[in-house]
Design an enzyme around this catalytic site. Structure first.
Site, PDB file in Angstrom:
ATOM      1  N   GLU A   1       2.661   4.751  -4.327  1.00  0.00           N
ATOM      2  CA  GLU A   1       2.615   5.577  -5.539  1.00  0.00           C
ATOM      3  C   GLU A   1       3.897   6.407  -5.791  1.00  0.00           C
ATOM      4  O   GLU A   1       4.121   6.722  -6.962  1.00  0.00           O
ATOM      5  CB  GLU A   1       1.400   6.532  -5.499  1.00  0.00           C
ATOM      6  CG  GLU A   1       0.066   5.849  -5.645  1.00  0.00           C
ATOM      7  CD  GLU A   1      -0.359   5.090  -4.395  1.00  0.00           C
ATOM      8  OE1 GLU A   1      -1.070   4.085  -4.523  1.00  0.00           O
ATOM      9  OE2 GLU A   1       0.051   5.494  -3.294  1.00  0.00           O
TER      10      GLU A   1
ATOM     11  N   ASP B   1      -8.909   3.490  -2.447  1.00  0.00           N
ATOM     12  CA  ASP B   1      -9.805   4.003  -1.409  1.00  0.00           C
ATOM     13  C   ASP B   1     -11.087   4.534  -2.035  1.00  0.00           C
ATOM     14  O   ASP B   1     -11.261   5.739  -2.246  1.00  0.00           O
ATOM     15  CB  ASP B   1      -9.107   5.100  -0.611  1.00  0.00           C
ATOM     16  CG  ASP B   1      -7.900   4.569   0.151  1.00  0.00           C
ATOM     17  OD1 ASP B   1      -7.858   3.348   0.403  1.00  0.00           O
ATOM     18  OD2 ASP B   1      -7.006   5.360   0.485  1.00  0.00           O
TER      19      ASP B   1
ATOM     20  N   ASP C   1       0.846  -1.194   0.000  1.00  0.00           N
ATOM     21  CA  ASP C   1       0.000   0.000   0.000  1.00  0.00           C
ATOM     22  C   ASP C   1       0.885   1.250   0.000  1.00  0.00           C
ATOM     23  O   ASP C   1       2.095   1.174   0.218  1.00  0.00           O
ATOM     24  CB  ASP C   1      -0.900  -0.014   1.232  1.00  0.00           C
ATOM     25  CG  ASP C   1      -2.062   0.968   1.132  1.00  0.00           C
ATOM     26  OD1 ASP C   1      -2.465   1.308   0.004  1.00  0.00           O
ATOM     27  OD2 ASP C   1      -2.557   1.391   2.190  1.00  0.00           O
TER      28      ASP C   1
END
Length: 654
Positions: free
Chosen positions: A398, A470, A395
């Site tokens: 990015e 999300d 997670d």
């Protein structure tokens, strides 16, 4: 006194006149008065077009694993153009100016350069293509909007997009592969440049489509085929097939941000079993860690994680743990001290490690484009493997940091060919997923790890499942998630899913029931909600929703052999598990109608018609010819438009 200037020649320059060319073993090398073009035939259906100004075509690709095949081709000089042909496609190269177009063997235009061709505006390089009559555009991976993306534009710049809306762009992942459809023809373009890239499918103009990158080479693969199925398979030949997942990872997974202390985890185990609701996995979000630090457990909340994991396994549950890339800057914290010692962090140009703020505080970040850092990460994951963990969730990769503005001057290794984070940002999540997959597979003694990522780039399917981040507890978002999965299937990603029930916000009783129904027909099936939201387990919404959830989760398990076989088709034939109707019916105009563009095939034989929770009737399109059967009643329907019943207890499935 002002001086007039010709802006067309000075501001933008394109491939000019052909000066010379040379036939190579696998294509043709062209020199123009403005650049160098190398075309390489990878198969009879795939031709690579690589363009730059310096003639250096040696740059590695993290996406492409295919080597060019030995393919027969013919090169002819026809005065005003060169013609390179395989058994499948003809590439015509106009000489003055150099423009590249692709045709069928019987001279039908598939894809043609517009008059601007490939052009440079500063560092940005763009290829412009003619809009063909009635041309549609689909794919591009994790992109919002409708199935047909004609008239739209998109950007690839992997971004932490919390609670994104149904037109937001960019999101978490970059898959720069799209399909064009027109005149009973179809083709694919894979643009392999990991800098920030831009796709225009006739947005704000009626003249051209285009794809561009802020820097780097124009490096694209043209893919021809008689069907979308063939083109997606060719793209997967280029970028790799997914591995078979562990069987348990296809069952229902339960997550929350977060389950703690460990007594709550034991209660979760007992409740699933007592209520006779099948589930295989409990997922640990960030609160399992000691102050959010990776490779640790909070000893107050989880005093004996090894025993807890053994107990969960005895109860039929596997464990998935959150793995964030940020390594907290803290002397005495072993991963930090060792990371500095081994020199594995991303750096600024002056040699200082980059420091960004995220959950643990100020952090350094491993440079996963370095083999040394990837091996280091794998060694650290032994900590979890020794405890019995077989599932890993990548997670915040990015890279996500507070402020959402990652510096672009940071330097990354790129396996000995250094570059900056301008080129590395879109690759970071994929390379983290690679590091986690390779590291855990090597340590699980023959078992398959489950690996999940939020961020990725083309080729990430080789290493990981991907979920859509999300999302929001909203009826429209529920259907947006379906379209995102349809798009990802068109981009060769078989193991994909969304947070059932919605991550941000509070779902309603009936919306949760409907989402569970739809989620039961998604490859990755996980319930997940955020902190300070209402409980969102299958029994949290009253007896009716609990019974609906139990029925559909059990149905998922009854279909497990069918689902596992569908994953085997992905592993051996690059057939995605979720298949947009465009996969088999690209020239049927009705499938692009927004009434029907959420529908999809789940494996080879089932078609799912997602619908909002408040609708009791739904107009459904049954494509193709012949008869269809309603899954739950065996009612027979002819192909075409039908009205299906969709009470909250039943999802339309055919």
């Amino acid at each position: 006194m002002s001086v007039a200037r010709n802006s067309r020649t000075k501001l933008t320059k394109s491939l000019g006149t052909l000066l010379e060319y040379e036939k190579t073993e696998q294509g043709v090398l062209l020199k123009t008065d403005c650049g160098i073009v190398q075309t390489t035939i990878f198969s009879k259906d795939i031709i690579r077009v690589h363009i730059n100004m310096d003639g250096d075509f040696s740059r590695r690709s993290y996406a492409v694993v295919m080597k060019p095949l030995d393919v027969e081709f013919k090169l002819e000089d026809k005065e005003d153009l060169l013609e390179l042909s395989t058994a499948s496609v003809v590439m015509k190269i106009a000489k003055n100016p150099v423009r590249i177009s692709f045709f069928t063997q019987n001279e039908a235009a598939i894809n043609e350069d517009e008059v601007f061709g490939t052009s440079w505006n500063g560092e940005r390089v763009t290829t412009y293509k003619k809009l063909q009559p009635g041309e549609r555009f689909i794919g591009l991976g994790e992109k919002t909007g409708p199935l047909d993306k004609s008239g739209m534009g998109f950007e690839n710049w992997n971004t932490d997009s919390f609670a994104y809306h149904d037109e937001q762009d960019p999101l978490y992942s970059t898959i720069p592969f799209y399909l064009g459809i027109h005149s009973n023809l179809c083709y694919g373009i894979f643009f392999d440049n990991s800098h920030k890239s831009h796709f225009n499918f006739g947005a704000s103009n009626n003249r051209f489509s285009s794809f561009a990158a802020d820097s780097g080479d124009m490096d694209y693969y043209f893919i021809h085929g008689d069907s979308i199925k063939e083109i997606v398979r060719s793209y997967s030949d280029l970028t790799g097939y997914a591995e078979m997942p562990p069987l348990w990872s296809l069952g229902y997974q339960q997550c929350r941000y977060s389950y703690y202390p460990q007594e709550e985890v034991y209660s979760l185990l007992r409740t699933f079993r007592e209520k006779d609701i099948p589930a295989d996995t409990i997922v640990f979000d960030i609160h399992y860690m000691d102050k959010y630090k990776i490779f640790s457990w909070d000893k107050d909340r989880f005093p004996n994680p090894e025993k807890m994991i053994r107990d969960l396994k005895d109860g039929g549950f596997e464990v998935v743990v959150m793995c964030d890339p940020g390594i907290k800057v803290e002397e005495g914290y072993e991963p930090y001290d060792d990371g500095l010692k081994e020199d594995i962090f991303i750096k600024y140009p002056d040699g200082e490690p980059y420091t960004g703020e995220v959950w643990p505080g100020w952090c350094h970040f491993p440079d996963f484009t370095s083999q040394k850092a990837r091996e280091w990460w794998g060694e650290k994951l032994q900590y979890y493997v020794d405890q019995g963990v077989e599932g890993f969730w990548n997670d915040m990769n990015e890279i996500a940091t507070w402020g959402q503005t990652l510096p672009e001057l940071m330097e990354m290794d790129f396996d000995g060919e250094p570059s900056t984070s301008r080129e590395g940002r879109n690759l970071y999540g994929m390379q983290m997923a690679r590091s986690t997959y390779e590291g855990t597979k090597a340590r699980l003694k023959g078992k398959r790890p489950f690996n999940l990522t939020r961020s990725g780039y083309s080729g990430v399917q080789r290493y990981s499942a991907l979920w859509t981040g999300d999302n929001v507890a909203d009826e429209g978002h529920m259907l947006l998630g379906v379209r995102l999965l349809n798009n990802l299937g068109l981009a060769g990603m078989p193991f994909v899913g969304y947070d059932v029930g919605g991550f941000a916000g509070n779902t309603t009783e009936h919306m949760f029931a409907r989402w569970i129904q739809i989620g039961a027909f998604s490859p990755f099936f996980r319930g997940h909600t955020m902190i300070n939201s209402r409980d969102a387990e299958p029994w949290s919404f009253g007896e009716e929703v609990e019974e609906i959830s139990r029925n559909y989760i059990k149905l998922r398990y009854k279909l497990m052999t069918y689902l596992y076989s569908s994953f085997y088709e992905a592993y051996t034939k690059a057939l995605p598990v979720v298949r947009s109707l465009a996969f088999f019916h690209p020239h049927d105009e009705k499938i692009y109608d927004t009434k029907y563009h959420n529908q999809y095939y789940f494996g080879p034989s089932l078609m799912i018609a997602p619908v909002e929770s408040y609708k009791d009737l739904l107009k459904v399109y049954l494509p193709g010819e012949g008869q269809w059967y309603e899954f739950f009643t065996d009612a027979k329907y002819p192909s075409g438009e039908v009205i299906a019943e969709s009470p909250i207890q039943q999802l339309p499935v055919f």
